[in-house]
Structures are given as structure tokens and as C-alpha cells.
Enzyme design. Sequence first.
Site, PDB file in Angstrom:
ATOM      1  N   ARG A  53       0.841  -1.217   0.008  1.00 32.04           N
ATOM      2  CA  ARG A  53       0.009   0.027  -0.106  1.00 32.04           C
ATOM      3  C   ARG A  53       0.803   1.349  -0.050  1.00 32.04           C
ATOM      4  O   ARG A  53       0.847   1.899   1.039  1.00 32.04           O
ATOM      5  CB  ARG A  53      -0.742  -0.119   1.161  1.00 32.04           C
ATOM      6  CG  ARG A  53      -1.894  -1.304   0.843  1.00 32.04           C
ATOM      7  CD  ARG A  53      -2.671  -1.401   2.103  1.00 32.04           C
ATOM      8  NE  ARG A  53      -4.282  -0.949   1.771  1.00 32.04           N
ATOM      9  CZ  ARG A  53      -5.136  -0.984   2.416  1.00 32.04           C
ATOM     10  NH1 ARG A  53      -5.067  -1.648   3.485  1.00 32.04           N
ATOM     11  NH2 ARG A  53      -6.309  -0.182   2.228  1.00 32.04           N
ATOM     12  N   GLN A  60      -0.943   2.736  -5.509  1.00 27.18           N
ATOM     13  CA  GLN A  60      -2.261   3.294  -5.040  1.00 27.18           C
ATOM     14  C   GLN A  60      -3.203   2.927  -6.166  1.00 27.18           C
ATOM     15  O   GLN A  60      -4.369   2.374  -5.801  1.00 27.18           O
ATOM     16  CB  GLN A  60      -2.146   4.837  -4.991  1.00 27.18           C
ATOM     17  CG  GLN A  60      -2.841   5.151  -3.685  1.00 27.18           C
ATOM     18  CD  GLN A  60      -2.532   6.532  -3.406  1.00 27.18           C
ATOM     19  OE1 GLN A  60      -1.892   7.448  -4.009  1.00 27.18           O
ATOM     20  NE2 GLN A  60      -2.588   6.775  -1.874  1.00 27.18           N
ATOM     21  N   ASP A  82      -4.472  -0.589  -5.705  1.00 32.31           N
ATOM     22  CA  ASP A  82      -5.031  -1.001  -4.307  1.00 32.31           C
ATOM     23  C   ASP A  82      -6.466  -1.469  -4.220  1.00 32.31           C
ATOM     24  O   ASP A  82      -7.502  -0.753  -4.092  1.00 32.31           O
ATOM     25  CB  ASP A  82      -4.630   0.193  -3.391  1.00 32.31           C
ATOM     26  CG  ASP A  82      -4.994  -0.224  -2.052  1.00 32.31           C
ATOM     27  OD1 ASP A  82      -5.631  -1.261  -1.627  1.00 32.31           O
ATOM     28  OD2 ASP A  82      -4.883   0.655  -1.154  1.00 32.31           O
ATOM     29  N   SER A 136      -8.433  -1.023  -0.852  1.00 28.58           N
ATOM     30  CA  SER A 136      -9.009   0.575  -0.568  1.00 28.58           C
ATOM     31  C   SER A 136     -10.242   0.604  -1.513  1.00 28.58           C
ATOM     32  O   SER A 136     -11.239   1.068  -0.848  1.00 28.58           O
ATOM     33  CB  SER A 136      -7.987   1.494  -1.053  1.00 28.58           C
ATOM     34  OG  SER A 136      -6.964   1.645  -0.028  1.00 28.58           O
ATOM     35  N   TYR A 150       2.179   4.116  13.621  1.00 29.19           N
ATOM     36  CA  TYR A 150       1.349   2.937  13.883  1.00 29.19           C
ATOM     37  C   TYR A 150       0.903   3.087  15.395  1.00 29.19           C
ATOM     38  O   TYR A 150       1.559   3.853  16.300  1.00 29.19           O
ATOM     39  CB  TYR A 150       1.924   1.647  13.437  1.00 29.19           C
ATOM     40  CG  TYR A 150       1.941   1.490  12.060  1.00 29.19           C
ATOM     41  CD1 TYR A 150       0.679   1.112  11.437  1.00 29.19           C
ATOM     42  CD2 TYR A 150       3.094   1.491  11.159  1.00 29.19           C
ATOM     43  CE1 TYR A 150       0.739   0.918  10.040  1.00 29.19           C
ATOM     44  CE2 TYR A 150       3.051   1.450   9.840  1.00 29.19           C
ATOM     45  CZ  TYR A 150       1.780   1.093   9.373  1.00 29.19           C
ATOM     46  OH  TYR A 150       1.734   1.086   7.931  1.00 29.19           O
TER      47      TYR A 150
HETATM   48  P1  NAD Z   1      -7.713  -1.772   8.124  1.00 29.45           P
HETATM   49  O1  NAD Z   1      -9.033  -2.167   7.503  1.00 29.45           O
HETATM   50  O2  NAD Z   1      -6.624  -2.669   8.343  1.00 29.45           O
HETATM   51  O3  NAD Z   1      -8.327  -1.294   9.734  1.00 29.45           O
HETATM   52  C1  NAD Z   1      -9.328  -0.142   9.462  1.00 29.45           C
HETATM   53  C2  NAD Z   1      -9.106   0.912  10.916  1.00 29.45           C
HETATM   54  O4  NAD Z   1      -9.165   0.092  12.015  1.00 29.45           O
HETATM   55  C3  NAD Z   1      -7.505   1.456  11.008  1.00 29.45           C
HETATM   56  O5  NAD Z   1      -7.663   2.895  10.920  1.00 29.45           O
HETATM   57  C4  NAD Z   1      -7.028   1.216  12.034  1.00 29.45           C
HETATM   58  O6  NAD Z   1      -6.006   1.977  12.882  1.00 29.45           O
HETATM   59  C5  NAD Z   1      -8.265   0.907  13.035  1.00 29.45           C
HETATM   60  N1  NAD Z   1      -8.115  -0.176  14.238  1.00 29.45           N
HETATM   61  C6  NAD Z   1      -7.265  -1.007  14.430  1.00 29.45           C
HETATM   62  N2  NAD Z   1      -7.383  -1.362  15.697  1.00 29.45           N
HETATM   63  C7  NAD Z   1      -8.264  -0.592  16.399  1.00 29.45           C
HETATM   64  C8  NAD Z   1      -9.013  -0.735  17.757  1.00 29.45           C
HETATM   65  N3  NAD Z   1      -8.696  -1.546  18.785  1.00 29.45           N
HETATM   66  N4  NAD Z   1      -9.770   0.345  17.943  1.00 29.45           N
HETATM   67  C9  NAD Z   1     -10.146   1.333  17.050  1.00 29.45           C
HETATM   68  N5  NAD Z   1      -9.802   1.310  15.684  1.00 29.45           N
HETATM   69  C10 NAD Z   1      -8.879   0.440  15.515  1.00 29.45           C
HETATM   70  O7  NAD Z   1      -7.142  -0.265   7.606  1.00 29.45           O
HETATM   71  P2  NAD Z   1      -7.272   0.293   6.298  1.00 29.45           P
HETATM   72  O8  NAD Z   1      -8.375   1.187   6.138  1.00 29.45           O
HETATM   73  O9  NAD Z   1      -7.090  -0.666   5.048  1.00 29.45           O
HETATM   74  O10 NAD Z   1      -5.929   1.495   6.105  1.00 29.45           O
HETATM   75  C11 NAD Z   1      -5.474   1.765   7.506  1.00 29.45           C
HETATM   76  C12 NAD Z   1      -4.497   2.840   7.081  1.00 29.45           C
HETATM   77  O11 NAD Z   1      -3.655   2.580   5.869  1.00 29.45           O
HETATM   78  C13 NAD Z   1      -4.774   4.339   6.977  1.00 29.45           C
HETATM   79  O12 NAD Z   1      -4.141   5.178   7.496  1.00 29.45           O
HETATM   80  C14 NAD Z   1      -4.830   4.588   5.492  1.00 29.45           C
HETATM   81  O13 NAD Z   1      -4.990   5.869   5.082  1.00 29.45           O
HETATM   82  C15 NAD Z   1      -3.548   3.877   5.078  1.00 29.45           C
HETATM   83  N6  NAD Z   1      -3.627   3.520   3.771  1.00 29.45           N
HETATM   84  C16 NAD Z   1      -2.444   3.906   2.871  1.00 29.45           C
HETATM   85  C17 NAD Z   1      -2.666   3.454   1.696  1.00 29.45           C
HETATM   86  C18 NAD Z   1      -1.443   3.983   0.564  1.00 29.45           C
HETATM   87  O14 NAD Z   1      -0.671   4.748   1.209  1.00 29.45           O
HETATM   88  N7  NAD Z   1      -1.383   3.713  -0.551  1.00 29.45           N
HETATM   89  C19 NAD Z   1      -3.461   2.767   1.050  1.00 29.45           C
HETATM   90  C20 NAD Z   1      -4.414   2.478   1.880  1.00 29.45           C
HETATM   91  C21 NAD Z   1      -4.696   2.518   3.187  1.00 29.45           C
END
Ligand code: NAD
Length: 373
Positions: free
Chosen positions: A120, A125, A128, A131, A226
Amino acid sequence: MQSLGIFKEPANESRVSVIPDTVKRITQTLNMEVWVEEGAGIRAGFTNKAYEEAGAKIVSNSNIFKNSEGLLSINHLYRGEEVEDGKSFIGIYNLMYHRQRISTYQKSNLSVFSLDMVPRTTKAQSMDVLSSMASLSGYKAVIKSAELYGSVLPMFTTAAGTLKPAKVLILGAGVAGLQAIATAKRLGAIVEAFDVRRAAGEEVRSLGAKFIEVPGYTENTSAGGYAVEQSPEYLKKQKELIHEHISNASIVISTANIPGRKAPLLIEQASVECMQPGSVIVDLASEQGGNCALTQDERMIEHNGVKIIGSSYLAKEMPMASSQMLSANYFSFIKHLKQQNGNAANDPILQGCKVIENGELIHPAFIKNLTSA
Ligand code: NAD
């Protein structure tokens, strides 16, 4: 790679990996031949005729195996059919969670790319798939809960009196959570959100929602943004605060996941029992065990009048939009694969998602796991 085959998915899958518009881009800009299994796009709203007009040839399942070098699907569909050496399977196989699937591909001289493992990074992007699907699922979770909720989302002021706006609580403000916040705000609800990542607070507030902060959080700047382990006092405070907000919410949408691990438990049975009858919980983390203690994956249950939907795949309920987004992701990936001549050696994107090369398991995450088992 000069030719691609697009499979028809199983009966419980209405999406298709590549839509006709993308076929046109593949044939015209990448100069590849495209073979489409008869009826592959029907359930997503794309006819055989549309594929033909875009430049594809409609064939049977066995001809896809025979004619194409790149074999495209969303799900893991390969059952060990005879195929010539050197072909590549490209799909969203979730091999981390379904390791038994790996051996099917190892029996033949094939290569496998699993797009859920594309790193990611900014460069990747456009490929992905996680996403794309998370974003649609976050949207659909709000639409679905609004439909099931016993009242309205915005404030209604009428001659017959005023209806209060719904309180929507989003647990986990990643890709799905942020889309759910934006959708619930557009529908006029009062929205608040919680995430263990502090950086999520800024994104939540920029969408006009309230970020629930638990005082006493420990930051560790060396952890690269993180979440780091918190003190027992902090975790106790967090649990109490979340319980209080759940009890006051009309709709809870939970999306909290930790990659490769069981989803964290955030909604306990006692919290559900404090919610008003008619309220709704949508648990998008259900496949990984769920964020709610009562969640049953792929089912809707009712507890004390509160409806609890367990579904990690709500995007599937919008096959046209899902297929359109996936198709764009697949196109970017194939373009990149061609640019690299399929060679993963010096390319972090291909290294991240190439699991099998010519029948040999090469991905470090799986090899490490096998040797440590
Ligand atoms: P995910 O589906 O793994 O998790 C969803 C959310 O749940 C995350 O924000 C995580 O912090 C949160 N979470 C985990 N444990 C928790 C708890 N105990 N209580 C409350 N919340 C909790 O994550 P995702 O949506 O796939 O992506 C997460 C991060 O990755 C984000 O910061 C996103 O911006 C980043 N991301 C970056 C890229 C990129 O750079 N290309 C692409 C996708 C996502």
C-alpha cells in the site's frame, strides 16, 4: 504476456474482474488479446455484446485456460485444470487467510499474483483493490443501516413535530471508516468516530465529524505512525468511553482491523444491551472475527431489538461500481506487469504480491511461516 482471459465468477459472486471499457484500454493501449468467458459480466450489468464491441472474444471456460497467458478472476477458481506451463493467475486470492489454496497452484508450472498483497504505497495506489472495496463497503454500510434503522438520519422539522437526527458512531477510521463518515454526514446524521491511530483524528475532523479522544495516550514517534501498546489504565478508560458512546448511538459502523490478526473486540454484549431497540450495528470486520461480540459472519441477527449485520463484503452488493473500480485496479497492475516483463526481482510491487513463480512458493511471508511452523 500477450493475452488475457477473464473468467466468469461463481454463482455467489456478482462482480467481474474486468469490464468492457477496460477491455478496450487493454486491447488498444497494451496491444493484448482478451478472451472473456461467456456471461462473465452479466450479473454486474455487462453483456457479452458489450465485451465483443470492446474488442474481446467470447469463449467457453476451457478455452480461457487454453488461449490466455494471464488468467484473471476475482476469486480463487482454479481447481487443478490442465494448463500449459508459464501461465499466470491474477486475482484476489486472500492466501494469507486461505493457505490451503496455495498447493493447487504449486502442482503446476504456474505463477500467481494475489492483488490483496500489493504493497500500500503511493506508487501502487492505483492497484489497491483493498482500498477500492473498503471505500464502497463503508458507503454501503451507511446506506444499509439507514434503511434498517427505525427512524431518520437528518433532523426532520415538520408541522407534525421534530425528529431528532441519528447519532452515528464509526469505530475504526481507515479507508472504510472515513467513507462511512462522509456518507453519514451527507445524510445529515451527527457523526463521531474512534480510532487507535491518533493521526486518524485530523482526517475525521476534516470530514466534519467528532473524534473521540481517550486521555492518556502514549505516543511513540519511532513506530512510524502506527499504534503502540497502551497502559492498562488507558485501555480501561478507552473501554469505558467507547461503551458510553455506543450506548448513545443509533447506528454503529465498525471497521477496526489489524492486518493478519483477529479483529479487536470493541462492542461488548453489555454495550449492545444498552442501545435503544431499533438501533443498528454493521460490523465490517466480521470475516476476521468481528468487532462486536454478537456478530455472526454473513448474517443479520437481532438482539434486544438491535439489528447486527456481520458482513465484510458489502461492496459485493454493488457489483457495477465494484467491478468498475476493480477493473481499473487490474488494468494498472497488468500495465505495470508488462512494463516489468513479469520480472519481480527488482520491483517492490511485484515482489509484494507474487506468491508463486513457476510452481515454486517464493513469497517471504509464506516461506517464513512454513519454516517457523
Ligand atoms: P484496516 O482495514 O486494517 O483497519 C481499519 C482501521 O481500524 C484502521 O484505521 C486502524 O487503525 C483501526 N483500528 C485497528 N485497531 C483498532 C482498535 N482497537 N480500535 C479502533 N480502531 C482500530 O485499515 P485500512 O482502512 O485498510 O487502512 C489503514 C491505514 O492505511 C490508513 O491510515 C490509510 O490511510 C492507510 N492506507 C494507505 C494507503 C496508501 O498509502 N496507498 C492505502 C490504503 C490505506
